[in-house]
Design an enzyme around this catalytic site. Structure first.
Site, PDB file in Angstrom:
ATOM      1  N   LYS A  17       0.850   4.498   9.454  1.00  0.00           N
ATOM      2  CA  LYS A  17       0.644   3.109   9.045  1.00  0.00           C
ATOM      3  C   LYS A  17       1.160   2.868   7.625  1.00  0.00           C
ATOM      4  O   LYS A  17       1.449   1.729   7.260  1.00  0.00           O
ATOM      5  CB  LYS A  17      -0.842   2.739   9.119  1.00  0.00           C
ATOM      6  CG  LYS A  17      -1.408   2.706  10.520  1.00  0.00           C
ATOM      7  CD  LYS A  17      -2.750   2.007  10.565  1.00  0.00           C
ATOM      8  CE  LYS A  17      -3.783   2.702   9.709  1.00  0.00           C
ATOM      9  NZ  LYS A  17      -5.077   1.974   9.736  1.00  0.00           N
ATOM     10  N   TYR A  18       1.269   3.932   6.827  1.00  0.00           N
ATOM     11  CA  TYR A  18       1.624   3.760   5.415  1.00  0.00           C
ATOM     12  C   TYR A  18       2.838   4.563   4.978  1.00  0.00           C
ATOM     13  O   TYR A  18       3.285   4.428   3.845  1.00  0.00           O
ATOM     14  CB  TYR A  18       0.430   4.156   4.527  1.00  0.00           C
ATOM     15  CG  TYR A  18      -0.842   3.436   4.905  1.00  0.00           C
ATOM     16  CD1 TYR A  18      -1.015   2.079   4.627  1.00  0.00           C
ATOM     17  CD2 TYR A  18      -1.863   4.115   5.569  1.00  0.00           C
ATOM     18  CE1 TYR A  18      -2.180   1.421   4.989  1.00  0.00           C
ATOM     19  CE2 TYR A  18      -3.035   3.464   5.929  1.00  0.00           C
ATOM     20  CZ  TYR A  18      -3.179   2.121   5.638  1.00  0.00           C
ATOM     21  OH  TYR A  18      -4.331   1.459   5.997  1.00  0.00           O
ATOM     22  N   ASP A  51      -3.009  -8.167  17.585  1.00  0.00           N
ATOM     23  CA  ASP A  51      -3.822  -7.454  16.615  1.00  0.00           C
ATOM     24  C   ASP A  51      -5.026  -8.293  16.191  1.00  0.00           C
ATOM     25  O   ASP A  51      -4.883  -9.445  15.782  1.00  0.00           O
ATOM     26  CB  ASP A  51      -2.949  -7.118  15.397  1.00  0.00           C
ATOM     27  CG  ASP A  51      -3.650  -6.230  14.402  1.00  0.00           C
ATOM     28  OD1 ASP A  51      -3.886  -5.061  14.717  1.00  0.00           O
ATOM     29  OD2 ASP A  51      -3.974  -6.722  13.297  1.00  0.00           O
ATOM     30  N   ASN A  52      -6.207  -7.712  16.312  1.00  0.00           N
ATOM     31  CA  ASN A  52      -7.441  -8.344  15.826  1.00  0.00           C
ATOM     32  C   ASN A  52      -7.581  -9.821  16.232  1.00  0.00           C
ATOM     33  O   ASN A  52      -7.801 -10.690  15.389  1.00  0.00           O
ATOM     34  CB  ASN A  52      -7.516  -8.241  14.303  1.00  0.00           C
ATOM     35  CG  ASN A  52      -7.893  -6.856  13.836  1.00  0.00           C
ATOM     36  OD1 ASN A  52      -8.599  -6.122  14.527  1.00  0.00           O
ATOM     37  ND2 ASN A  52      -7.408  -6.470  12.674  1.00  0.00           N
ATOM     38  N   LYS A  98       0.834  -1.199   0.000  1.00  0.00           N
ATOM     39  CA  LYS A  98       0.000   0.000   0.000  1.00  0.00           C
ATOM     40  C   LYS A  98       0.874   1.257   0.000  1.00  0.00           C
ATOM     41  O   LYS A  98       1.967   1.287   0.577  1.00  0.00           O
ATOM     42  CB  LYS A  98      -0.909   0.016   1.227  1.00  0.00           C
ATOM     43  CG  LYS A  98      -1.950  -1.112   1.252  1.00  0.00           C
ATOM     44  CD  LYS A  98      -2.974  -0.942   0.156  1.00  0.00           C
ATOM     45  CE  LYS A  98      -4.083  -1.973   0.243  1.00  0.00           C
ATOM     46  NZ  LYS A  98      -4.986  -1.753   1.380  1.00  0.00           N
ATOM     47  N   GLU A 134      -6.360  -6.498  21.212  1.00  0.00           N
ATOM     48  CA  GLU A 134      -6.797  -5.332  20.444  1.00  0.00           C
ATOM     49  C   GLU A 134      -8.010  -5.772  19.628  1.00  0.00           C
ATOM     50  O   GLU A 134      -7.893  -6.179  18.473  1.00  0.00           O
ATOM     51  CB  GLU A 134      -5.673  -4.828  19.533  1.00  0.00           C
ATOM     52  CG  GLU A 134      -5.997  -3.549  18.783  1.00  0.00           C
ATOM     53  CD  GLU A 134      -6.591  -3.782  17.403  1.00  0.00           C
ATOM     54  OE1 GLU A 134      -7.119  -2.811  16.818  1.00  0.00           O
ATOM     55  OE2 GLU A 134      -6.547  -4.922  16.894  1.00  0.00           O
ATOM     56  N   ASP A 188      -3.013  -6.506   0.651  1.00  0.00           N
ATOM     57  CA  ASP A 188      -1.636  -6.761   1.089  1.00  0.00           C
ATOM     58  C   ASP A 188      -1.563  -7.699   2.283  1.00  0.00           C
ATOM     59  O   ASP A 188      -0.479  -7.900   2.841  1.00  0.00           O
ATOM     60  CB  ASP A 188      -0.937  -5.440   1.432  1.00  0.00           C
ATOM     61  CG  ASP A 188      -1.677  -4.624   2.490  1.00  0.00           C
ATOM     62  OD1 ASP A 188      -2.887  -4.850   2.678  1.00  0.00           O
ATOM     63  OD2 ASP A 188      -1.035  -3.758   3.124  1.00  0.00           O
ATOM     64  N   GLN A 190      -0.971 -12.640  10.480  1.00  0.00           N
ATOM     65  CA  GLN A 190      -1.412 -12.498   9.096  1.00  0.00           C
ATOM     66  C   GLN A 190      -0.148 -12.324   8.259  1.00  0.00           C
ATOM     67  O   GLN A 190       0.923 -12.040   8.802  1.00  0.00           O
ATOM     68  CB  GLN A 190      -2.323 -11.287   8.949  1.00  0.00           C
ATOM     69  CG  GLN A 190      -1.653  -9.981   9.387  1.00  0.00           C
ATOM     70  CD  GLN A 190      -2.639  -8.908   9.777  1.00  0.00           C
ATOM     71  OE1 GLN A 190      -3.736  -9.190  10.239  1.00  0.00           O
ATOM     72  NE2 GLN A 190      -2.252  -7.650   9.590  1.00  0.00           N
TER      73      GLN A 190
END
Length: 682
Positions: free
Chosen positions: A538-539, A396-397, A265, A425, A360, A325
């Site tokens: 984040k990007y 995360d998640n 990204k 989270e 991604d 992930q």
């Protein structure tokens, strides 16, 4: 029918509390602190029951309970509720249960106290003699020779007295009720027909940081002092003194692994990345490695271990982000293609939440045939970083991964590494968040980010501090995250940032901020109506001017110092909201376990206007112990402004102007000397 002698046992244990799902999941507490256990115990008729708390440290390997658990006598309070405490001394899994029985001696003694007929007293004395001889035999079998001799002699005296003249009944009754014999009898009760609660309830004792922590999140790649240059662990190391000065004890790093190049990204989540774009750290994995590797631009494993060690020297623990992930070019995709879902067109199913697409990121397929191999590999990720000195993980998640996996992996890791802390989270449905907490997560993100009105905050934090949820769900309150710039911060008003910080830090013993965005009042959304930051870290890389005017660093440092110095703010269960006659003022208090430290916080929820009102706080509210005489006056020391006020009575005037101070954090100081003393309050 019940087997054996079970049908003869008349004691009933109707409930043992606390218990999570009837003992399916552990209660959470902190090592070194007393745990109060309540049991509802009774029996038929008018006989007297007794109850005993039993507890032990669980082997966590399936071994049976010890033959001789530690026992604590339970005390009867009201309405057949019995209470006792035990203290787990070190982190780990413990178990507790309750035994109860009909105490024939206490029942006999209770009746003897009420007897008046001489003949009844003589017969009852012979019954008591038989009880005493049986107890003497139990004492002898437990090598309590002195008690055995005392009880034998007492039994003989009762027998002899029962055969005496009728006029000696009162003396016989006094003999039957003598205290030294009663104490010996209580030490050797007849428990042959006791009832044992059928469930040995689990309790997870964590280390203190599970209960009380202050988190600071930063992106290492944006830590460089040179604009446009990729930051390193050495750059983060240079930031440690400033983070310590602000009073944080947990430094949380987003993923530090290699970032995928396939489907990378661009800035502001653009679908196409340019040649120099760095991508999202959550798109984990590339040719250089995956979840056990470090992004080459950040440094080496040796650099990371050095950062962890230097942080500890400043009283800070490094927490890592674990995001299970993969980027499309993660080695797992090549080496274990069966760990992912494949679509009919021969491509891997990327993460999506329609209409959102995350090309991604490839999620793991937890229903794959090789699920055991997947579980073991993911467990090894935690073990790897624990080996590098990390004991705290922000996951995360977690709600998008198999719940059975979390229950297994957290328990398995904590069995080997008892001090490990896991933060969930998960901003999702309430029951899902609670389900993750039950299955082992030490702390949990909350809805605090979106709770803004007095009613919303009062209702939500009352819910968080009410059983049964408070027995397993430890809230960690964040006013912002890299993913969430809530609407109320998008105006950029310093007063809003200030009062949301005070709320998070005083309503919850665990809290955190995403910085430097928070202390520098970053507030531009990516688009109107969006909760995403514009030019999000984040990007892309960001350069932060830490000396920018208007920074909240002084306020943050002050609030964190107050938290460290006051035990009342280091736990959640004592939170109590106070009445105020103005909806824009929120008032609440917390007290330390010994009752000596009391903190009263009042927050103005209006960032634009001064607000005033009358708050109710009575002398009984600040008493150290129930029944203490009410104080004629006391001092309220505002720890933010250093102002001091002497209060009396029950109703007190509050005025808060957000241009000067959005909140009071009062320490209650009680009078301990005459008014002529230099400082009569403490």
């Amino acid at each position: 029918m019940p087997s054996g002698d079970a049908g003869r046992g008349r004691a009933v244990i109707d409930a043992v509390l606390p218990a999570v799902n009837g003992g399916r999941f552990p209660v959470k507490r902190v090592a070194g602190e007393p745990v109060r256990i309540t049991a509802h115990c009774f029996t038929d008729g008018h006989d007297v029951p007794r109850a005993m708390l039993q507890w032990w440290k669980d082997a966590e390997d399936g071994s049976p309970a010890p033959q001789a658990p530690t026992e604590v006598p339970m005390q009867l309070e009201a309405n057949d509720e019995w209470r006792a405490e035990f203290t787990p001394q070190e982190p780990g899994l413990y178990r507790y249960t309750v035994a109860a029985w009909v105490d024939t001696f206490e029942s006999w003694r209770h009746d003897m106290e009420r007897r008046v007929d001489a003949a009844d007293i003589r017969v009852a004395a012979r019954v008591g003699a038989a009880e005493a001889r049986a107890a003497a035999m139990r004492a002898a079998s437990h090598t309590a020779a002195a008690d055995a001799r005392l009880l034998e002699a007492w039994a003989a005296d009762l027998e002899q007295g029962a055969q005496g003249p009728e006029g000696a009944a009162e003396a016989l009754k006094a003999l039957a009720l003598q205290d030294d014999a009663a104490e010996a009898m209580r030490r050797h009760p007849d428990r042959s027909l006791q009832t044992l609660h059928p469930v040995a309830l689990p309790l997870r004792a964590d280390r203190e940081r599970a209960r009380f922590s202050s988190w600071y999140e930063l992106f290492p790649r944006s830590a460089s002092p040179v604009p446009g240059m990729h930051g390193t662990f050495r750059d983060v190391e240079a930031r440690l003194p400033g983070i310590a000065e602000m009073g944080f004890d947990v430094l949380y790093l987003p993923p530090i692994h290699p970032i995928g190049r396939v489907q990378r990204k661009g800035p502001n989540n653009a679908l196409t990345a340019g040649p120099g774009d760095v991508g999202s750290p959550w798109a984990i994995g590339a040719d250089e490695g995956g979840h056990k590797s470090i992004h080459l631009d950040l440094g080496t494993e040796e650099d990371f271990r050095r950062l962890v060690a230097r942080a500890r020297e400043h009283g800070i623990e490094v927490a890592m982000d674990i995001a299970f992930q993969c980027a499309p070019d993660h080695p797992y995709v090549r080496e274990h293609p069966d760990w992912f879902r494949w679509r009919p067109d021969g491509t891997v199913q990327y993460a999506e939440n329609p209409p959102k697409k995350y090309q991604d990121i490839y999620p793991f397929h937890f229903e794959c045939e090789d699920w055991r191999g997947l579980w073991q590999e993911l467990r090894s990720v935690f073990a790897h970083w624990i080996g590098q000195g990390v004991q705290i993980f922000r996951v995360d998640n977690p709600h998008t991964k198999a719940f059975a996996f979390w229950e297994w992996v957290i328990q398995d890791i904590q069995r080997e590494y008892p001090g490990t802390i896991f933060l969930a989270e998960a901003f999702t449905r309430p029951k899902v968040m609670h389900g993750l907490a039950k299955r082992g997560f030490t702390q949990s993100y909350t809805y605090f980010t979106w709770r803004t009105t007095r009613q919303e905050l009062t209702d939500y934090f009352t819910e968080l501090n009410t059983a049964p949820g408070c027995d397993y769900f430890r809230p960690n309150a964040w006013p912002n995250t890299p993913d969430i710039l809530p609407a109320h911060l998008q105006g950029g008003e310093p007063a809003v940032f200030a009062y949301r910080l005070v709320l998070a830090a005083t309503l919850s013993a665990n809290y955190g901020i995403y910085g430097p965005a928070y202390e520098l009042l970053e507030h531009e959304p990516r688009a109107p109506g969006s909760e995403e930051y514009r030019d999000s870290e984040k990007y892309q890389l960001r350069h932060w001017d830490l000396d920018r005017p208007g920074s909240l660093r002084p306020l943050i440092a002050c609030v964190n110092r107050i938290r460290r110095e006051h035990a009342a703010l280091q736990a959640d269960h004592s939170l109590r909201f106070l009445p105020v006659d103005n909806e824009m003022l929120l008032a609440y208090m917390k007290r330390s376990p010994d009752g000596r430290d009391v903190i009263v916080t009042v927050v103005n929820l209006d960032p634009h206007h001064a607000q005033s009102g009358w708050m109710r706080l009575s002398p009984e509210d600040i008493a150290i112990a129930e029944g203490d005489p009410p104080a004629a006056d006391w001092q309220m020391h505002d720890l933010l402004s250093q102002q001091r006020f002497v209060w009396q009575g029950e109703h007190h005037y509050i005025l808060l102007d957000p241009r000067r101070a959005p909140a009071h954090i009062f320490a209650v100081r009680r009078r301990v000397a005459d008014a002529g003393s230099l400082d009569p309050f403490q």
